[in-house]
Design an enzyme around this catalytic site. Structure first.
Site, PDB file in Angstrom:
ATOM      1  CD  GLU A 271      -2.305   4.087  -6.289  1.00  0.00           C
ATOM      2  OE1 GLU A 271      -2.358   4.574  -5.157  1.00  0.00           O
ATOM      3  OE2 GLU A 271      -1.311   3.449  -6.699  1.00  0.00           O
TER       4      GLU A 271
ATOM      5  CG  PHE B  84      -1.686  -1.302   1.380  1.00  0.00           C
ATOM      6  CD1 PHE B  84      -2.506  -1.806   0.382  1.00  0.00           C
ATOM      7  CD2 PHE B  84      -1.513  -2.041   2.533  1.00  0.00           C
ATOM      8  CE1 PHE B  84      -3.145  -3.037   0.539  1.00  0.00           C
ATOM      9  CE2 PHE B  84      -2.144  -3.277   2.697  1.00  0.00           C
ATOM     10  CZ  PHE B  84      -2.969  -3.767   1.699  1.00  0.00           C
TER      11      PHE B  84
ATOM     12  NE  ARG C 207      -7.190  -5.782 -24.020  1.00  0.00           N
ATOM     13  CZ  ARG C 207      -6.303  -6.501 -24.690  1.00  0.00           C
ATOM     14  NH1 ARG C 207      -5.090  -6.021 -24.878  1.00  0.00           N
ATOM     15  NH2 ARG C 207      -6.646  -7.663 -25.179  1.00  0.00           N
TER      16      ARG C 207
ATOM     17  CE  LYS D 134      -7.567   5.551 -19.481  1.00  0.00           C
ATOM     18  NZ  LYS D 134      -8.723   6.458 -19.391  1.00  0.00           N
TER      19      LYS D 134
ATOM     20  CB  ILE E 283       2.274  -5.217  -3.261  1.00  0.00           C
ATOM     21  CG1 ILE E 283       1.421  -4.364  -4.200  1.00  0.00           C
ATOM     22  CG2 ILE E 283       3.732  -4.831  -3.408  1.00  0.00           C
ATOM     23  CD1 ILE E 283       1.473  -2.858  -3.876  1.00  0.00           C
TER      24      ILE E 283
END
Lengths: 327, 743
Positions: free
Chosen positions: B710, B245, B633, B706, B470
């Site tokens: 987040e 994070f 996509r 993209k 992660i």
């Protein structure tokens, strides 16, 4: 965590003897609180006595119509026990409002009574705390005290007893059975925990060489009219900001017996017979509930971050009584 | 890509089995012979000097090897520059055990190393540290007086755009105004896996460092620089990361201490942090923000003024984009955005999932809701009225922006049209119901990244890049991209990451990994494809004849003619016939800067939230969420959905739960454990409905993806707070929205 020695007791008398023989020795059952405290260096017992093999895990009928909860019966086994569910649903519901399934599977009834406060300062050895180190000071009084007590506080300590189960036990007027070097004695639940006064290092009136063997529930279980309202910051796995255990007996829409205990507001489950008496003879209704709530909180004192608890507790009492009376 | 055999499919995580069976090894689980254990002693004061460290009792225990403090650490690299990792802010990075200065509470002041963990932990509790404390500042409301504009130049930080139009005048003239102050608290990342490092001390002092990090090469370069080691003598390995994070973008002090001890003792060492210590090295900055919005009677947004203050440490200028979003999300010609940071005696803040955006968007999107309410306008209608067709910050068109479609599909799924405008107008039993919404955006970035690929004669394809996974699904989507590009069955492809010896990759963050590393994987496989094709052409009697690369298709481990699928050859056969055991390729993929620079590249999102509030006791529960995302996509709908779910849960957490509490008398975070630092439990999280709207984008990168790490979080907290207002009529502008604020 400190270095400690380890022993295992297989009968209650042996456990008591261990406590008497070793200064600072502590009993360990489920370990759900003690191990945490040891990892944070808050508890540093030189010796641990494992009592998991003592024959104290049973739940059995008592001759007076009550129920005896073994000290080593787990919270989960207690909450799901048919007799507890049928006759003491208030207790079952209260236990299930606490902790998480994993913890309730490990935590024992005796150990749960001895759960220590969640005060941030008590838990952080990097700060002073009169409960952890008598005389070092209480930073909570002027510090982060949103979770702290509003009733029965002292200049030395404003910590709360954090548990749920004992709040229901207080309303049920349970009795704690203990065994010490000189034999057995009974401590009414209401006298088991204590207020901090000038000796906040003592959470309760259990002597250092005593073992809890059982918790006795009297016959009256408020199975019909009861409620446990727990107000907390998330839906589960959170300590109560305020909780209310309410048990009522009613006849023809009127209250004949009332028991009210508050959690999360004091160093012990908080009861006030005067507030309960105000309800007796009253018809169930918002005014009577509010009057009892006001009386119960009449001596409450808020600190910087927890003053909201006073009104919150009143509302929680009203809600609990409403739920109990309409159940 | 023409075929879509793997990319875009809901492939289950390729590392899933290893994770759930425990076969996946984390940094603190690598065992080496004669391993020693280091336990960190943390400071109890926020500022001052260490006057004495008494380690006698600790050292007296048999099995305790050494207690490292500033008094006995060797002289290391001198210049600040040597300690600045790839993404360090301006300033002077914290150096553990460097001198007697304490600059924040919880700072490591000693490392106790022993033959086993239990002993090290016990010994650490016996180390006595005395301090000469000095006055400290951890109260942000007071610290703000010292605020300054952060220097520019930090990688990844874009300062607010210059003012446009006449914001103050336009605000003053606006018929409808909102002016409000918002605050967000300090938060900590708290991934489930605590930070840990296991250093294997090898021959001639060569180190293999198993570290929990979001950037193995970033840590490797840092260690080489700080300890003046040759790059070849330190290798960093980090195959699995139990959540990052942003907390692991920069090297964490445990890796420094473990390497320090290993070099001092010439032994292998493990150092892991406790949960309390997880609150001692990075946090989301605390903010105070003022937003002023002005609108005309018809809802036209006429002025946006957004000023934000955030904290930093006394030694580094941490900066993030908090206010910039306010010039981007909605059409407005008069905008003034300002951002300042103020130093406190805390560790430097760090990027934390949707850094800056989530704090700034909370303030802006709540203010937008307040303005719509004042106008008596539906908040969705208000946003549509002020839909930004262009990025006015950059004065550029968007490479793609399907936010309108997010609004449409999200609103429809949620049933938004049934919403009653009036607060407190919807009830369910004795619970108040509220519906709120918010918009968010995040940058669609691509960074330079490398990858290599090796095809083995047995048919296995090994692809690698030094990136991290992660928990986002990097292993899986890279495997998909490689399998797709070379037409090799998924099971025959292995993707490697988290090793500093692999080709260059930026740290895993910013939602840029799919775009950056994904492009590198695609390009390296394309290069390998070309090489294979050329080799095939050299084979005697090649079944492909004189075909060109455009005439063939790579599928099922073979290359075949488009026209005549009977004519083809297995890739393994190409290697065999060419007498080769393996065939390699390595590339560095660079973004097409020139093409990209003409566009603003962003993902967009809208969140619709329903809450229930128990009126008497203030308890809030989120009961429904619909999150519609335009993220380009979607490479893998399954891992993509998980990213959005995680983001939404964070947003709910931010809105209702998270807050690190500091006692300013001690300058110390006090609720530093997961019992007292609240995140939601399962019961707090309802069904979350994730919609990915179709969005084609040929500008952002060759994959058209993209990044989704987040975007699911950005607007959620505002949507929850707006729903709480709609339920209760109470506007809580200081997060988290705890029940005491609603009584």
């Amino acid at each position: 965590m400190n270095s400690f020695t380890f022993a295992r007791a297989t009968e209650p008398a042996a456990a008591v003897r261990e406590l008497a023989a070793h200064d600072g020795a502590q009993l360990v059952a489920g370990g759900t609180n003690l191990l945490d405290l040891m990892k944070e260096n808050v508890a540093r017992p030189p010796r641990l006595v494992d009592i998991n093999r003592l024959p104290l895990a049973q739940i059995e009928e008592r001759p007076d119509g009550g129920l005896r909860l073994g000290a080593l019966a787990t919270n989960a086994d207690t909450a799901y026990h048919p007799a507890v569910q049928a006759r003491y649903p208030l207790l079952a519901r209260t236990i299930l409002a606490g902790a998480s399934p994993q913890l309730r599977n490990m935590a024992t009834n005796g150990g749960n009574l001895l759960q220590r406060t969640r005060c941030y300062y008590f838990y952080d050895v990097g700060t002073p705390c009169n409960k952890r180190e008598p005389g070092s000071g209480c930073p909570a009084i002027a510090g982060l005290n949103r979770m702290h007590a509003i009733l029965g506080t002292s200049e030395q300590c404003i910590a709360t007893y954090p548990g749920d189960m004992a709040v229901a036990l207080a309303a049920l007027e349970a009795v704690v059975q203990v065994q010490g070097p000189d034999g057995e004695r009974s401590i009414p639940l209401g006298e088991f925990h204590r207020l901090p006064g000038d000796t906040p290092q003592f959470d309760n009136n259990l002597r250092p060489d005593e073992l809890i063997t059982a918790i006795d529930l009297p016959r009256r279980g408020f199975a019909k009219h009861h409620s446990y309202v727990k107000v907390r910051d998330r839906s589960s796995y959170a300590f109560a900001l305020v909780s209310v255990a309410a048990g009522l007996e009613m006849e023809g829409g009127k209250i004949t017996t009332a028991r009210l205990a508050l959690g999360g507001v004091a160093h012990k489950p908080w009861r006030d017979p005067e507030a309960e008496a105000l309800l007796v003879g009253q018809a169930a209704g918002a005014d009577a509930f509010r009057a009892a709530a006001d009386h119960l909180l009449r001596d409450a004192r808020g600190y910087r971050f927890n003053a909201f608890k006073i009104e919150l507790a009143r509302r929680a009492v009203v809600r609990a009584l409403r739920e109990a009376s309409t159940a | 890509m023409t075929a879509t055999q793997y990319v875009g499919k809901p492939v289950s995580r390729v590392d899933g089995r290893a994770k759930v069976t425990g076969a996946a090894k984390y940094a603190g689980e690598f065992n080496v012979p004669r391993l020693t254990y280091g336990v960190i002693v943390s400071s109890t004061v926020a500022k001052g000097r260490i006057t004495r460290i008494d380690a006698t009792a600790a050292l007296a225990l048999e099995g305790v090897i050494e207690v490292l403090t500033h008094e006995n650490t060797p002289r290391l690299a001198w210049l600040d520059r040597s300690y600045q990792d790839q993404i360090a802010p301006n300033g002077s990075p914290f150096r553990p055990l460097h001198d007697d200065k304490v600059v924040y509470s919880g700072q490591p002041v000693a490392l106790v190393v022993a033959e086993n963990f239990e002993l090290a932990r016990y010994a650490a509790s016996l180390v006595r540290v005395e301090y000469a404390p000095e006055p400290h500042q951890t109260n942000f409301d007071d610290a703000m007086a010292e605020a300054y504009e952060p220097p520019t130049g930090r990688a990844g930080y874009t300062p607010p755009p210059k003012p446009r139009g006449e914001a103050d005048q336009a605000f003053a003239d606006a018929k409808y105004q909102v002016s409000a102050q918002y605050a967000t608290p300090t938060e900590h990342h708290n991934p489930m896996e605590n930070y840990a490092t296991t250093v294997a001390y090898g021959e001639e002092g060569k180190l293999t460092v198993y570290d929990k990090t979001q950037g193995a090469q970033n840590v490797q370069a840092y260690l080489a620089s700080v300890f003046s080691m040759s790059s070849d003598d330190v290798r960093v390995i980090s195959p699995f990361v139990g959540g990052g994070f942003g907390s692991g973008l920069r090297p964490v002090y445990n890796v420094f201490l473990a390497v320090l001890a290993a070099r001092q003792l010439k032994r292998s060492v493990r150092v892991s942090l406790t949960r309390q210590q997880m609150f001692t090295f990075s946090h989301r900055s605390e903010t105070r923000q003022e937003v002023r919005l002005g609108a005309a009677r018809d809802g036209q947004l006429e002025a946006i003024i957004h000023e934000a203050f955030a904290d930093t440490s006394t030694f580094e200028d941490f900066a993030e984009g908090i206010v910039n979003w306010s010039g981007l999300l909605h059409q407005c010609d008069n905008v003034r955005l300002e951002y300042r940071i103020a130093p406190m005696d805390v560790y430097t803040p760090a990027d934390m999932r949707a850094p800056g955006a989530t704090q700034g968007t909370f303030a802006l999107e709540c203010a937008v809701d307040e303005l719509a309410h004042r106008l008596g306008m539906d908040p969705l209608e208000f946003r549509l009225k002020n839909y930004a067709e262009r990025d006015q910050n950059l004065d550029k068109p968007f490479s793609s922006k399907e936010l309108r479609e997010c609004y449409r599909q999200g609103a429809e799924r949620f049933g938004w049209s049934q919403r009653n405008l009036e607060p407190r107008s919807m009830r369910r039993g004795n619970r108040l119901i509220g519906w709120g919404m918010s918009t968010g955006a995040w940058e669609a970035m691509q960074d330079k990244a490398g990858a290599k690929a090796t095809l083995h004669v047995d048919g296995r394809l090994i692809v690698g890049s030094a990136t991290a996974d992660i928990g986002t699904g990097t292993y899986t989507i890279m495997t998909q991209i490689a399998a797709e590009t070379l037409g090799i069955p998924l099971e025959r492809v292995e993707f490697q990451l988290g090793d500093s010896t692999l080709p260059f990759s930026p740290v895993e963050g910013g939602s840029w990994t799919a775009a950056s590393v994904g492009t590198a994987v695609k390009e390296v496989c394309e290069a390998l494809r070309e090489k294979l094709f050329k080799l095939a052409g050299k084979i005697h009697d090649s079944p492909l004849g004189d075909a060109t690369l455009e005439d063939v298709v790579f599928e099922n481990g073979e290359v075949r003619l488009h026209r005549d699928s009977a004519r083809g050859i297995a890739l393994t056969e190409i290697l065999r016939r060419s007498d080769m055991a393996t065939l390699d390729e390595e590339v560095t993929a660079k973004p097409k800067m020139l093409e990209q620079s003409g566009y603003s590249r962003h993902s967009h999102q809208v969140t619709f939230v329903e809450v229930e509030v128990e009126e008497d006791i203030g308890m809030v529960r989120v009961t429904r969420v619909v999150d519609a995302v335009a993220g380009g996509r979607i490479l893998n709908p399954k891992t993509a959905r998980s990213q959005i779910l995680g983001g939404v849960v964070w947003g709910i957490s931010m809105a209702l739960h998270e807050e690190t509490l500091s006692d300013h008398a001690f300058g110390r975070f006090m609720n530093h454990n997961l019992a007292e630092y609240h995140i939601p439990v399962n019961k707090d999280i309802p069904e979350i409905d994730v919609i990915f709207v179709h969005e084609d984008d040929t500008i952002v990168n060759p994959l058209g993806a993209k990044g989704l790490g987040e975007i699911g979080l950005v607007g959620t907290a505002a949507a929850v707070a707006n729903a709480v207002f709609h339920a209760t009529g109470k506007r809580v502008r200081h997060l988290p929205v705890t029940l005491d604020k609603l009584l």
